[in-house]
Design a protein around this motif. Structure first.
Motif, PDB file in Angstrom:
ATOM      1  N   VAL A 200      26.878  34.099  -1.958  1.00 12.76           N
ATOM      2  CA  VAL A 200      25.692  34.006  -1.109  1.00 12.76           C
ATOM      3  C   VAL A 200      24.678  35.062  -1.499  1.00 12.76           C
ATOM      4  CG1 VAL A 200      24.845  34.339   1.215  1.00 12.76           C
ATOM      5  CG2 VAL A 200      26.867  32.961   0.833  1.00 12.76           C
TER       6      VAL A 200
ATOM      7  N   ILE B  41       5.823  33.451 -10.875  1.00 13.24           N
ATOM      8  CA  ILE B  41       4.467  33.241 -10.361  1.00 13.24           C
ATOM      9  C   ILE B  41       3.590  34.414 -10.761  1.00 13.24           C
ATOM     10  CG2 ILE B  41       5.142  31.773  -8.467  1.00 13.24           C
ATOM     11  CD1 ILE B  41       5.121  34.101  -6.658  1.00 13.24           C
TER      12      ILE B  41
ATOM     13  N   LEU C  83      -1.032  36.399   9.688  1.00 12.23           N
ATOM     14  CA  LEU C  83      -0.499  35.272  10.427  1.00 12.23           C
ATOM     15  C   LEU C  83       0.822  35.604  11.116  1.00 12.23           C
ATOM     16  CD1 LEU C  83      -1.153  32.281   8.039  1.00 12.23           C
ATOM     17  CD2 LEU C  83      -2.370  32.884  10.100  1.00 12.23           C
ATOM     18  N   ILE C  84       1.494  36.644  10.642  1.00  9.85           N
ATOM     19  CA  ILE C  84       2.799  36.939  11.215  1.00  9.85           C
ATOM     20  C   ILE C  84       2.643  37.351  12.671  1.00  9.85           C
ATOM     21  CG2 ILE C  84       4.762  38.480  11.100  1.00  9.85           C
ATOM     22  CD1 ILE C  84       4.386  38.623   8.150  1.00  9.85           C
TER      23      ILE C  84
ATOM     24  N   GLN D  36      29.699  37.490   4.006  1.00 10.94           N
ATOM     25  CA  GLN D  36      28.621  36.639   3.484  1.00 10.94           C
ATOM     26  C   GLN D  36      28.008  35.806   4.600  1.00 10.94           C
ATOM     27  OE1 GLN D  36      29.336  34.723  -0.488  1.00 10.94           O
ATOM     28  NE2 GLN D  36      31.336  35.676  -0.171  1.00 10.94           N
TER      29      GLN D  36
ATOM     30  N   PHE E 209      25.723  37.991   6.523  1.00 10.30           N
ATOM     31  CA  PHE E 209      24.514  38.253   5.716  1.00 10.30           C
ATOM     32  C   PHE E 209      23.585  37.054   5.744  1.00 10.30           C
ATOM     33  CE2 PHE E 209      22.056  40.214   2.478  1.00 10.30           C
ATOM     34  CZ  PHE E 209      21.671  39.212   1.613  1.00 10.30           C
TER      35      PHE E 209
ATOM     36  N   LEU F 236      19.882  36.855   7.388  1.00  9.00           N
ATOM     37  CA  LEU F 236      18.730  36.493   6.546  1.00  9.00           C
ATOM     38  C   LEU F 236      18.008  35.287   7.118  1.00  9.00           C
ATOM     39  CD1 LEU F 236      17.667  37.653   3.897  1.00  9.00           C
ATOM     40  CD2 LEU F 236      18.769  35.744   2.730  1.00  9.00           C
TER      41      LEU F 236
ATOM     42  N   LEU G 199      10.088  35.010  10.976  1.00  6.31           N
ATOM     43  CA  LEU G 199       8.828  35.109  10.244  1.00  6.31           C
ATOM     44  C   LEU G 199       8.120  33.761  10.239  1.00  6.31           C
ATOM     45  CD1 LEU G 199       7.947  37.663   8.695  1.00  6.31           C
ATOM     46  CD2 LEU G 199       8.490  36.452   6.614  1.00  6.31           C
TER      47      LEU G 199
ATOM     48  N   SER H 138       6.733  32.707  13.628  1.00  4.38           N
ATOM     49  CA  SER H 138       5.503  33.341  14.081  1.00  4.38           C
ATOM     50  C   SER H 138       4.320  32.855  13.261  1.00  4.38           C
ATOM     51  CB  SER H 138       5.631  34.856  14.006  1.00  4.38           C
ATOM     52  OG  SER H 138       5.863  35.263  12.687  1.00  4.38           O
ATOM     53  N   ILE H 139       4.554  32.617  11.962  1.00  3.22           N
ATOM     54  CA  ILE H 139       3.453  32.097  11.149  1.00  3.22           C
ATOM     55  C   ILE H 139       3.063  30.715  11.650  1.00  3.22           C
ATOM     56  CG2 ILE H 139       2.794  31.322   8.853  1.00  3.22           C
ATOM     57  CD1 ILE H 139       4.392  33.522   7.676  1.00  3.22           C
TER      58      ILE H 139
ATOM     59  N   SER I 232       1.035  30.898  14.821  1.00  2.00           N
ATOM     60  CA  SER I 232      -0.360  31.258  14.594  1.00  2.00           C
ATOM     61  C   SER I 232      -1.139  30.085  14.036  1.00  2.00           C
ATOM     62  CB  SER I 232      -0.461  32.418  13.594  1.00  2.00           C
ATOM     63  OG  SER I 232       0.374  33.459  13.950  1.00  2.00           O
ATOM     64  N   LEU I 233      -0.514  29.377  13.087  1.00  4.47           N
ATOM     65  CA  LEU I 233      -1.247  28.273  12.476  1.00  4.47           C
ATOM     66  C   LEU I 233      -1.456  27.142  13.475  1.00  4.47           C
ATOM     67  CD1 LEU I 233       0.263  28.048   8.908  1.00  4.47           C
ATOM     68  CD2 LEU I 233      -2.002  28.782   9.575  1.00  4.47           C
TER      69      LEU I 233
ATOM     70  N   LYS J 243      -4.264  27.398  15.718  1.00  7.06           N
ATOM     71  CA  LYS J 243      -5.589  27.116  15.171  1.00  7.06           C
ATOM     72  C   LYS J 243      -5.686  25.697  14.658  1.00  7.06           C
ATOM     73  CE  LYS J 243      -5.739  31.762  13.458  1.00  7.06           C
ATOM     74  NZ  LYS J 243      -5.493  32.476  12.248  1.00  7.06           N
TER      75      LYS J 243
ATOM     76  N   TYR K   8      -7.720  27.968  -4.258  1.00  5.09           N
ATOM     77  CA  TYR K   8      -8.247  28.943  -3.316  1.00  5.09           C
ATOM     78  C   TYR K   8      -9.410  28.360  -2.534  1.00  5.09           C
ATOM     79  CZ  TYR K   8      -8.991  33.693  -1.689  1.00  5.09           C
ATOM     80  OH  TYR K   8      -9.098  34.824  -0.931  1.00  5.09           O
TER      81      TYR K   8
ATOM     82  N   SER L 102      -3.544  27.379   4.174  1.00  2.00           N
ATOM     83  CA  SER L 102      -3.230  28.420   3.211  1.00  2.00           C
ATOM     84  C   SER L 102      -1.791  28.342   2.734  1.00  2.00           C
ATOM     85  CB  SER L 102      -3.526  29.785   3.814  1.00  2.00           C
ATOM     86  OG  SER L 102      -3.194  29.800   5.178  1.00  2.00           O
ATOM     87  N   ILE L 103      -0.863  28.080   3.659  1.00  2.00           N
ATOM     88  CA  ILE L 103       0.547  28.065   3.248  1.00  2.00           C
ATOM     89  C   ILE L 103       0.791  26.963   2.228  1.00  2.00           C
ATOM     90  CG2 ILE L 103       2.875  27.783   4.049  1.00  2.00           C
ATOM     91  CD1 ILE L 103       2.058  29.964   5.514  1.00  2.00           C
TER      92      ILE L 103
ATOM     93  N   ILE M 118      -0.759  27.846  -1.172  1.00  2.00           N
ATOM     94  CA  ILE M 118      -0.005  28.832  -1.945  1.00  2.00           C
ATOM     95  C   ILE M 118       1.281  28.228  -2.479  1.00  2.00           C
ATOM     96  CG2 ILE M 118       1.287  30.935  -1.704  1.00  2.00           C
ATOM     97  CD1 ILE M 118      -0.885  32.130  -0.240  1.00  2.00           C
TER      98      ILE M 118
ATOM     99  N   ILE N 118       0.480  26.217  -5.543  1.00  3.84           N
ATOM    100  CA  ILE N 118       0.254  27.073  -6.720  1.00  3.84           C
ATOM    101  C   ILE N 118       1.581  27.576  -7.255  1.00  3.84           C
ATOM    102  CG2 ILE N 118      -0.785  29.179  -7.567  1.00  3.84           C
ATOM    103  CD1 ILE N 118      -2.901  29.004  -5.557  1.00  3.84           C
ATOM    104  N   MET N 119       2.427  28.082  -6.337  1.00  2.00           N
ATOM    105  CA  MET N 119       3.699  28.638  -6.774  1.00  2.00           C
ATOM    106  C   MET N 119       4.541  27.596  -7.483  1.00  2.00           C
ATOM    107  SD  MET N 119       4.730  31.166  -3.667  1.00  2.00           S
ATOM    108  CE  MET N 119       6.424  30.766  -3.841  1.00  2.00           C
TER     109      MET N 119
END
Lengths: 689, 572
Positions: free
Chosen positions: A510, A525, A540-541, B32, B35, B39, B46, B49-50, B53-54, B57, B529, B538-539, B542, B545-546
């Protein structure tokens, strides 16, 4: 039958020295000495020789054009004026002592490090000291021996250059210091020919510049007409070219000489120098020039603004006046006060004289209607023509050296103090078998503590400690921001990279999968994408993070990005440690964590010092990319400067300067890294095939 | 003694943990899991919350926005894009532009980098150190600063669009007959020894080469100073008298030579005197043939203009011939390789393969072009009626479009040179034909190519130096020539060391192409962009692009790994 003796009688008993054959001869001309070196390295074969000649031609032409541009055509006042911006950004002037303190601490540490791990010969130290002394002596010598170029002002009301041309200004403001002498006279050393006019090289106001350009253009037109006529007479043109050449010839008109159309210096002109605030003429400040001998000389009574007033009766005539003591001025708007939460308390205009950075904040003189008079601003009163070496030295080199000399001297002195202190400490405290133990340990501790101290000093401490108030991160810029980004990047990415490398090699699937995904993702990237991500996603967080400083976002992005590259480098080092070390440690009873911490990591990290330093140099150069997301690091600051009207056409100079800065820094770090590698301090394994 | 006896009862360690929790396997799985759980929890926090916010809007990430109207124009675009196209189309345009830079850039940077690497190892001190200086400067300055330098400074130093630099300078030139003759003599002199394996380093041969070149230079210098008019009437002119004096002196000097070269020298000097007299009195003409040179490449501040190449209707026939040639080349290559392996006899394989391809290309071109063009063609007039008129008349009357030319041309490829559009007043306002390339593209390409080539030069140098010196010495001892050593000993071993870092430099080039945003070139990152700013997604932007850059990196890494495998040492 003859015996040997009879056949060769001279060989027994006698030694024959043939004087004629024992003469000492010089070696062939091309066998020894510098000529031999030239033949062997440059002209070994015919093709080699041809290659040398071609390369020599190319290199010399490039060098010659570069030097001519640097001395003759570049306007370096963008550097002398903006050096603080480029070094510190818009960092608050009242907190500048903090940056100076940080720099001196680093200089001291570098001195100590040199004492610990290197020997500075006396020759090298004197060499550096001589250079520093030169930066003090040269400006003084230059300012004493070379005069400043004159300023050519125009008088009259005629619009030079047609309807879209320039008319001279009746009154123009300039600044001066108390006690300085200002002289004005007719620029009459030209015998009235356009060729002389076209070759003027000095400061000139816009109208004079137009007139001088008209003279130069007229000469060019004359030459072009002659060229075209000669070309059309030959047979080397295609029909297409011929028609185009004929068309161009028919459209070309050669105007009459400029000196005649403008009736240059043929009409009396009255010149007066007025006090800026009272608008009254100074003592001996009004003179009517009717011939070349007339001279206006005044001594300025105090610091501040003055006005040069020129009156000419004839509406068709122009006079060109040659002045000394009057020089172009740059306006700078300075905002005082303000931080992240409160706005600035207003901007003040500073007027900086270009030649010696004499600054005044006095208000500009007003004309009869109460509007501010135009002043000798650099953009429209530029140095025109090809500068000569004297002017280059006096206008650009001397002020630049003047600005950096104190800083350089401080850094050198503190570094020397550090070196001497290091040697003294070693002599007093180090054991004889490890003569540099004290200093090296001190330096290592300092290297850990110093970045933290520097960050605190530069950023400040929150809370009510009035000693170190917080600084506005939006004002960080220039080299300060670049260095902060680099140092925070190094400190942050190093542990993270080691953790990622260890995680990638972990036996738990893992953890290793997560690390592999992260590393390969981030390495695939571009950096600019990571910067954009940080810029856009951090607000945004959490809505509270909307005002999270941009500099910190860039730091986070740098750390996350470089950690992946560091992880790969550390992984290479970990792979190079033989398995036997691991097994022996386990046999001695160390558990996994102890093996990693005490056996594997120290060896691996020492192995990868050179490529890691290469990574850090790469990160240092990549900090320039934050210019794209709007932060004003060195590159961003240069772009910002070049976009202002005063420095609009001066891209090459600014970017050349910052390139030199980046180059010197990168090259020094890379050279140090190569030294470390070659001395085997990292015990790099040399591959043998 | 009692002290040496082991303690019979070892102390009991009371353990709080049950046995199975002390088992390492269980602990590892548990660890594991914890962990992973931590994670996932942090990431979901994260993410949550993103998303909140999005969502607040109204900007929930979705892919539907890709069909919305773009509403912005792109500077460098193919014809099918307009501001009415969708965001998805705009993204495609950005991808195409990025790929244009990357594909051309990879090829150019390899060529330049290898060349620079070879220069770094040259025995010529000047070349080596000049290249070293250039490589150091390029490697130690940031790529963004270099790109800005190329764009803002170099491009703006180019001449104005109306008076461009032209490759093949335009003009009417008269080529004297003697120049082709001199070139043929020189070519034969220099190529002959390589065909017949004559030693080119004999002093005799070097002396004769020097004499030949000196003679040609002397002839050119003489012609340079020839007065415009000459002949019997100008027999007293100073030039002629000087020439006669010099020739007589040379003949006299030749008679003084004592070695076997004597008769050749006398013959040479008398011959040149007679030739000079013949020329001077007009017996041998000094005329030449005029050629008009038309420029094929325009370089200016507005970019480059190249010729256009269009395949015509006969292109496929020609390609058939070329395919035949390529097949023959491949057959020859492998067959001759086997013969060399089995019998040891060497054949110049590349030469034969190249020759077969070239022969078929030329024969195919001629054969395809030999078919006659149609004599009369239909031409649609302005009113829509179709008339038949001879091809030559249609051409003369400028009634043919490019598509028509493609149909009726006799050659497989249509070559259209760039031509400037000049109006009646002689003012240049554009190009009538020719492909144009923007200055931003050129600046970005040059900047990236030169920057990456500096790194590749170092890699190539390190690779070649990594080959142990003993190998080279051994190959010399075995009698290998320089080119054989290079081809069979040095390069294969150097490749092993070169290819992995070369691969990472290719990846760097691909990733650095994202800096197009600094030179205002509409590449993937810049367009995305803009899309992100306009649509607020935006997410998604990006992520797109990635993913694209990851795919490009993966493809490049795949190919370089294939190449690497071929050169890798096979180890246990």
């Amino acid at each position: 039958m003859t015996t040997f003796n009879e056949q060769h009688p001279a060989h027994i008993g006698t030694t024959v020295i043939n004087e004629a054959e024992n003469v000492e001869r010089q070696p062939p001309l091309l066998a020894v000495g510098p000529l031999a070196w030239i033949k062997k390295n440059l002209f070994n074969t015919v093709w080699d020789g041809l290659l040398t000649i071609i390369v020599l031609l190319i290199v010399s032409s490039v060098l010659v054009s570069f030097v001519t541009w640097t001395v003759g055509q570049a306007n370096w006042y963008t550097i002398t004026f903006n050096i603080r911006l480029l070094m510190l950004g818009r960092y608050e002037p009242e907190y500048e002592w903090r940056v100076t303190l940080v720099v001196l601490l680093f200089a001291f540490t570098i001195g100590l490090a040199l004492a610990a791990w290197s020997r500075i010969g006396r020759g090298f130290a004197t060499f550096i000291a001589v250079i520093i002394a030169l930066t003090f002596i040269l400006p003084v010598v230059i300012n004493a021996t070379l005069p400043l170029p004159p300023y050519y002002a125009s008088a009259g009301t005629f619009k030079i250059g047609g309807d879209n041309g320039q008319a001279p200004q009746g009154q123009i403001g300039f600044t001066g210091k108390a006690g300085e002498t200002v002289t004005v006279q007719l620029a009459d050393q030209y015998d009235g020919s356009d060729a002389e006019l076209a070759q003027v090289h000095s400061f000139a106001d816009a109208a004079v510049n137009t007139a001088l350009n008209a003279a130069a253009n007229r000469l060019i037109a004359e030459r072009r007409v002659a060229e075209l006529t000669a070309l059309l007479a030959t047979d080397t043109l295609t029909p297409n070219q011929r028609s185009r050449a004929e068309g161009e010839l028919s459209r070309l008109t050669v105007p009459p000489p400029v000196t005649e159309t403008l009736m240059l210096n043929q009409v009396p002109v009255t010149v007066s120098i007025l006090h800026g605030t009272t608008m009254e003429p100074l003592e001996n400040g009004v003179v009517t020039f009717e011939d070349a001998d007339a001279l206006l000389t005044v001594t300025l009574p105090e610091d501040g603004w003055y006005v040069l007033k020129k009156e000419l009766d004839d509406p068709q005539a122009i006079s060109i006046l040659e002045t000394t003591g009057i020089y172009p001025i740059l306006e700078r708007n300075v905002t005082r006060g303000g931080d992240d939460s409160t706005p600035a308390t207003g901007s003040i205009s500073q007027y900086v004289r270009m030649t010696d950075t004499f600054t005044t904040e006095a208000t500009r003189p007003l004309n009869e209607e109460g509007k501010e008079l135009p002043f000798i601003v650099v953009t429209s009163n530029q140095y025109r023509g090809t500068a000569v070496l004297n002017d280059y030295l006096r206008l650009y080199v001397a002020p630049f050296l003047n600005q950096i000399k104190v800083f350089l001297a401080f850094v050198f002195v503190v570094g020397a103090v550090g070196y001497i202190a290091g040697r003294a400490l070693d002599r007093r405290f180090s054991p004889s078998n490890r003569p540099h133990a004290t200093t090296s340990r001190l330096v290592l501790w300092l290297l850990i503590v110093l970045p933290v101290i520097s960050f605190i000093l530069i950023y400040g401490l929150t809370g009510d400690s009035g000693f170190l108030p917080l600084t506005d991160t939006r004002r960080w810029g220039g080299v300060l921001l670049t260095m902060l980004l680099t140092i925070v990047g190094i400190i942050g990415s190093l542990p993270l990279g080691v953790l990622l490398a260890l995680g990638r090699r972990s036996k738990y699937p893992v953890i290793s999968t997560v690390c592999v995904i992260y590393i390969e993702l981030v390495r695939g990237i571009p950096f600019i994408t990571v910067l954009f991500m940080a810029q856009l996603l951090i607000p945004l967080i959490n809505p509270a993070l909307a005002n999270f400083p941009g500099a910190f976002r860039a730091m986070i992005a740098t750390v996350l990005f470089t950690a992946a590259y560091n992880a790969e480098v550390v992984r290479g080092g970990l792979q190079a440690i033989p398995h036997g070390q691991d097994e022996a440690a386990k046999a001695l009873g160390l558990n996994g964590l102890q093996v990693t911490l005490f056996i594997t990591l120290p060896q691996a990290l020492r192995l990868v010092i050179p490529p890691m330093m290469g990574n850090f140099v790469g990160m240092f150069k990549d900090t320039s990319l934050v210019a794209i997301v709007g932060l004003l690091d060195l590159t961003g600051m240069a772009q910002n400067i070049v976009s202002q009207t005063e420095f609009l056409g001066l891209r090459r100079e600014t970017f050349m300067f910052i390139s030199i800065f980046y180059f010197v820094f990168s090259y020094v770090i890379a050279a140090v890294s190569r030294r470390i590698e070659s001395t085997g301090a990292g015990q790099a394994i040399k591959t043998q095939i | 003694m009692a002290a040496l006896q082991p303690d019979p009862t070892p102390p009991r360690r009371s353990s709080l943990l049950p046995a199975f929790l002390r088992d390492e396997r269980i602990l590892s799985v548990l660890g594991q899991l914890i962990f992973a759980f931590v994670l996932v929890y942090l990431v979901s926090l994260l993410w949550g919350s993103i998303m909140t916010s999005l969502n607040s809007k109204n900007l929930t990430p979705n892919l539907g926005f890709l069909t919305n109207r773009a509403g912005f124009d792109i500077g460098e675009r193919p014809e099918w894009y307009s501001s009415d196209s969708s965001y998805g189309d705009a993204f495609k345009v950005g991808l195409i532009n990025s790929l244009r830079i990357i594909s051309v850039g990879l090829v150019l940077t390899t060529v330049l980098g290898v060349l620079a690497g070879i220069f770094l190892l040259s025995s010529n001190w000047l070349l080596r150190n000049v290249t070293r200086g250039a490589v150091e400067i390029l490697r130690n300055t940031p790529v963004l600063v270099q790109l800005i330098f190329w764009y803002a400074i170099v491009i703006s130093s180019l001449p104005d669009f109306r008076t461009p630099l032209t490759v093949l300078p335009e003009g009417r030139y008269a080529i004297p007959w003697r120049w082709p003759i001199e070139l043929i003599i020189l070519a034969v002199w220099f190529i002959y020894p390589y065909l017949n394996k004559v030693n080119t380093h004999l002093p005799r041969r070097i002396l004769r080469t020097a004499l030949l070149i000196a003679t040609i230079v002397a002839i050119e210098v003489a012609f340079f100073f020839v007065p415009a008019s000459y002949g019997f009437a100008q027999i007293i002119s100073s030039g002629f008298i000087v020439y006669v004096v010099i020739s007589v002196v040379l003949i006299a000097a030749a008679t003084q030579i004592k070695t076997g070269f004597r008769w050749q020298a006398i013959g040479l000097t008398i011959g040149q005197f007679i030739g000079g007299l013949l020329f001077y009195f007009g017996v041998v003409p000094n005329s030449g043939f005029p050629i008009d040179l038309f420029p094929t490449l325009f370089i200016s501040r507005r970019g480059f203009a190249f010729p256009e190449f269009h395949p015509t209707a006969r292109f496929s026939e020609w390609m058939a011939y070329v395919a035949l040639g390529v097949t023959l080349a491949l057959i020859l290559w492998f067959y001759l390789g086997r013969v060399t392996e089995q019998t040891g006899r060497q054949y110049p394989r590349p030469l034969y393969a190249l020759l077969s391809i070239v022969v078929f290309v030329v024969v195919g071109w001629v054969a395809v072009g030999a078919e006659p063009a149609p004599t009369t063609i239909p031409v649609t007039g302005a009113d829509g009626t179709t008339t038949f008129m001879p091809l030559a008349d249609a051409r003369a009357g400028n009634l043919l479009t490019t598509a028509d030319e493609q149909l009726y041309s006799t050659s497989p490829l249509l070559y259209i040179a760039p031509v400037q559009r000049v109006n009646a007043a002689g003012v240049v306002s554009g190009y009538v034909s020719g492909t144009q390339v923007s200055p931003e593209y050129i600046a970005l390409l040059l900047g990236l190519v030169v920057y990456t080539a500096a790194f590749i030069a170092e890699i190539v140098r390190a690779g070649i130096l990594a080959v142990p010196k003993g190998q080279i010495e051994a190959s010399r001892a075995l009698g290998f020539t320089t080119s054989q050593t290079l081809r069979m000993i040095i390069l294969p071993q150097a490749m092993r060391v070169i290819i992995p870092p070369l691969a990472s430099q290719y990846l760097n080039l691909a990733k650095n192409s994202s800096l197009a945003i600094a030179v205002a070139f509409a590449d993937l990152v810049q367009i995305t962009y803009t899309i992100m700013n306009q649509s607020g997604q935006s997410i998604t932007g990006i992520t797109m692009i990635m993913l694209t850059y990851l795919t490009i990196s993966l493809i490049i890494a795949l190919f370089t790994n294939l190449a690497n495998r071929r050169f890798q040492l096979v180890t246990r």
